[in-house]
Design an enzyme around this catalytic site. Sequence first.
Site, PDB file in Angstrom:
ATOM      1  N   CYS A 192       3.154  -6.934   3.840  1.00 43.35           N
ATOM      2  CA  CYS A 192       1.757  -6.660   4.190  1.00 43.35           C
ATOM      3  C   CYS A 192       0.899  -6.606   2.928  1.00 43.35           C
ATOM      4  CB  CYS A 192       1.650  -5.347   4.958  1.00 43.35           C
ATOM      5  SG  CYS A 192       2.586  -5.343   6.505  1.00 43.35           S
ATOM      6  N   CYS A 242       4.066  -2.337   4.355  1.00 48.92           N
ATOM      7  CA  CYS A 242       5.298  -2.888   3.787  1.00 48.92           C
ATOM      8  C   CYS A 242       4.964  -3.878   2.670  1.00 48.92           C
ATOM      9  CB  CYS A 242       6.126  -3.582   4.871  1.00 48.92           C
ATOM     10  SG  CYS A 242       5.350  -5.059   5.551  1.00 48.92           S
TER      11      CYS A 242
END
Length: 76
Positions: free
Chosen positions: A13, A10
């Site tokens: 991340c 994501c």
Amino acid sequence: MKIEILGTGCAKCKKTQKNVEEAVSEAGVDAEIIKVADINTIMDYGVMITPGVVIDGDVKVAGKIPSVEEVKSWLG
């Protein structure tokens, strides 16, 4: 030093990985940075919300993006 970035890819991340890479570069430490996307491995660390950062087997943060300065404080 082994640093693991826990997350499935994501945006949070990816930002976490960028901050970790920047901190390692600025601190001048020798570290192996590994991206861990396997949900079972992530859960083995007890992390239920990503992103997470693990340094040498020790979970440093989960569920938020650490700042570059925060990561650098863990590298000492």
